[in-house]
Design a protein around this motif. Structure first.
Motif, PDB file in Angstrom:
ATOM      1  N   ASP A  46       0.835  -1.212   0.000  1.00 51.29           N
ATOM      2  CA  ASP A  46       0.000   0.000   0.000  1.00 51.29           C
ATOM      3  C   ASP A  46       0.867   1.258   0.000  1.00 51.29           C
ATOM      4  OD1 ASP A  46      -2.279  -1.614   0.086  1.00 51.29           O
ATOM      5  OD2 ASP A  46      -2.267  -1.664   2.277  1.00 51.29           O
ATOM      6  N   ARG A  47       1.921   1.253  -0.845  1.00 53.03           N
ATOM      7  CA  ARG A  47       2.805   2.403  -1.043  1.00 53.03           C
ATOM      8  C   ARG A  47       3.562   2.785   0.228  1.00 53.03           C
ATOM      9  NH1 ARG A  47       2.468   4.662  -5.828  1.00 53.03           N
ATOM     10  NH2 ARG A  47       3.521   6.562  -5.110  1.00 53.03           N
ATOM     11  N   ARG A  48       3.801   1.797   1.110  1.00 52.77           N
ATOM     12  CA  ARG A  48       4.589   2.018   2.319  1.00 52.77           C
ATOM     13  C   ARG A  48       5.520   0.829   2.544  1.00 52.77           C
ATOM     14  NH1 ARG A  48       2.922   1.844   6.991  1.00 52.77           N
ATOM     15  NH2 ARG A  48       1.048   0.585   6.650  1.00 52.77           N
ATOM     16  N   VAL A  49       6.689   1.109   3.132  1.00 53.51           N
ATOM     17  CA  VAL A  49       7.587   0.042   3.535  1.00 53.51           C
ATOM     18  C   VAL A  49       7.113  -0.475   4.891  1.00 53.51           C
ATOM     19  CG1 VAL A  49       9.960  -0.560   4.175  1.00 53.51           C
ATOM     20  CG2 VAL A  49       9.545   0.992   2.262  1.00 53.51           C
ATOM     21  N   VAL A  50       6.609  -1.703   4.900  1.00 53.92           N
ATOM     22  CA  VAL A  50       6.003  -2.249   6.120  1.00 53.92           C
ATOM     23  C   VAL A  50       6.939  -3.222   6.837  1.00 53.92           C
ATOM     24  CG1 VAL A  50       3.647  -1.940   5.288  1.00 53.92           C
ATOM     25  CG2 VAL A  50       4.869  -4.055   4.752  1.00 53.92           C
ATOM     26  N   ALA A  51       8.007  -3.659   6.196  1.00 48.93           N
ATOM     27  CA  ALA A  51       8.975  -4.552   6.834  1.00 48.93           C
ATOM     28  C   ALA A  51      10.321  -4.361   6.156  1.00 48.93           C
ATOM     29  CB  ALA A  51       8.532  -6.009   6.749  1.00 48.93           C
ATOM     30  N   ARG A  52      11.373  -4.494   6.953  1.00 48.00           N
ATOM     31  CA  ARG A  52      12.714  -4.314   6.403  1.00 48.00           C
ATOM     32  C   ARG A  52      13.678  -5.226   7.143  1.00 48.00           C
ATOM     33  NH1 ARG A  52      15.255   1.599   6.000  1.00 48.00           N
ATOM     34  NH2 ARG A  52      14.530   1.622   8.155  1.00 48.00           N
ATOM     35  N   GLN A  53      14.598  -5.814   6.383  1.00 47.14           N
ATOM     36  CA  GLN A  53      15.617  -6.681   6.960  1.00 47.14           C
ATOM     37  C   GLN A  53      16.973  -6.235   6.448  1.00 47.14           C
ATOM     38  OE1 GLN A  53      14.863 -10.863   6.454  1.00 47.14           O
ATOM     39  NE2 GLN A  53      16.828 -11.492   7.332  1.00 47.14           N
ATOM     40  N   GLU A  54      17.936  -6.096   7.352  1.00 45.06           N
ATOM     41  CA  GLU A  54      19.270  -5.645   6.990  1.00 45.06           C
ATOM     42  C   GLU A  54      20.253  -6.809   7.093  1.00 45.06           C
ATOM     43  OE1 GLU A  54      20.502  -2.238   9.135  1.00 45.06           O
ATOM     44  OE2 GLU A  54      18.885  -0.952   8.384  1.00 45.06           O
ATOM     45  N   LEU A  55      21.055  -6.970   6.050  1.00 44.13           N
ATOM     46  CA  LEU A  55      22.060  -8.021   5.982  1.00 44.13           C
ATOM     47  C   LEU A  55      23.431  -7.378   5.793  1.00 44.13           C
ATOM     48  CD1 LEU A  55      20.134 -10.343   3.496  1.00 44.13           C
ATOM     49  CD2 LEU A  55      20.131 -10.508   5.997  1.00 44.13           C
ATOM     50  N   ARG A  56      24.461  -8.116   6.142  1.00 45.53           N
ATOM     51  CA  ARG A  56      25.830  -7.591   6.048  1.00 45.53           C
ATOM     52  C   ARG A  56      26.663  -8.456   5.113  1.00 45.53           C
ATOM     53  NH1 ARG A  56      30.126  -6.179  10.920  1.00 45.53           N
ATOM     54  NH2 ARG A  56      32.013  -6.783   9.801  1.00 45.53           N
ATOM     55  N   LEU A  57      27.396  -7.770   4.235  1.00 48.34           N
ATOM     56  CA  LEU A  57      28.316  -8.436   3.324  1.00 48.34           C
ATOM     57  C   LEU A  57      29.706  -7.842   3.528  1.00 48.34           C
ATOM     58  CD1 LEU A  57      28.885 -10.320   0.851  1.00 48.34           C
ATOM     59  CD2 LEU A  57      28.376  -8.333  -0.590  1.00 48.34           C
TER      60      LEU A  57
END
Length: 250
Positions: free
Chosen positions: A195-206
């Motif tokens: 619905d035009r919103r970021v509702v979940a986010r996951q951060e990973l490391r490389l």
């Protein structure tokens, strides 16, 4: 009386479970194929493979996925070439601070079609949304030249090809990692859009690390620049002398 309380609990329990499920955060699971890339003298490039799954279907009528990869920040100088009496010399220059050494974006659909400009600016989703600090000469020409240089080198990637989706809920994205990539910590953000919103986010490391001879040379150049410069001059002189001897005999 005990039977009355038990009956009331059985009636209210499903409603409580349904309410808890309704307020639960959207489900997003993502991972990298490798968490460490080793750069040696024979390194010719690699790729970043991000894969994952969502709870709901991915598509125009469901959820969307955005992947953003950013490398260590650096400073760069862009110089303008000026023609003077038939000779090209350096003219005005602009220095850019906080430049991402690597920036790559991939999504299931074009990002402007999924998010408004405000959220895209906050999340830096777009080359035009990067908050570059420009010193010296001003004007958009230098910023455009910087973007062209980084894109030509494969260090800034605005992926036209969308993220690949399988089975409606599984996704994966492949982002190129050129041979000239800088070493350091890379941040990989996987975002779920609804619905035009970021509702979940996951951060990973490389981690991109130099190993072997490449790491040894880089350490000397950084820690002993004078010794490194002298060694380069001596090696260049020896190579020139050996070349002259070989060609003279032929």
């Amino acid at each position: 009386m005990k039977w009355l309380w038990l009956a009331l609990l059985l009636v209210l329990a499903p409603a409580a479970v349904a309410q808890e499920a309704a307020v639960a955060p959207p489900s997003l699971a993502a991972e990298l194929s490798v968490n460490r890339v080793e750069v040696t003298t024979a390194f010719s490039g690699s790729e970043i493979l991000v894969f994952g799954a969502t709870e709901r279907l991915i598509g125009p009528e469901g959820d969307e996925v955005v992947v953003l990869v950013t490398g260590p920040e650096t400073s760069m100088i862009v110089r303008q070439k000026v023609s003077v009496m038939g000779f090209w010399i350096n003219g005005a220059s602009a220095r850019f601070n906080r430049v991402p050494s690597y920036w790559a974006l991939a999504s299931t659909r074009p990002v402007p079609a999924m998010l408004d400009r405000v959220e895209r600016s906050e999340l830096r989703l777009g080359l035009d949304q990067l908050p570059l600090v420009q010193l010296g000469a001003q004007g958009p020409t230098f910023r455009l030249a910087l973007a062209d240089l980084q894109q030509d080198a494969g260090l800034w990637v605005d992926r036209d090809r969308p993220i690949q989706v399988s089975g409606g809920r599984l996704f994966h994205a492949r982002l190129p990692l050129p041979a000239t990539v800088a070493h350091g910590i890379y941040q990989v953000q996987v975002m779920l859009v609804r619905d035009r919103r970021v509702v979940a986010r996951q951060e990973l490391r490389l981690d991109v690390v130099r190993t072997g001879t490449a790491a040894w040379i880089a350490d000397i150049a950084r820690e002993q620049p004078v010794l490194y410069g002298i060694a380069c001059i001596i090696l260049a002189a020896m190579a020139g002398w050996i070349g002259s001897v070989v060609f003279r005999r032929n």
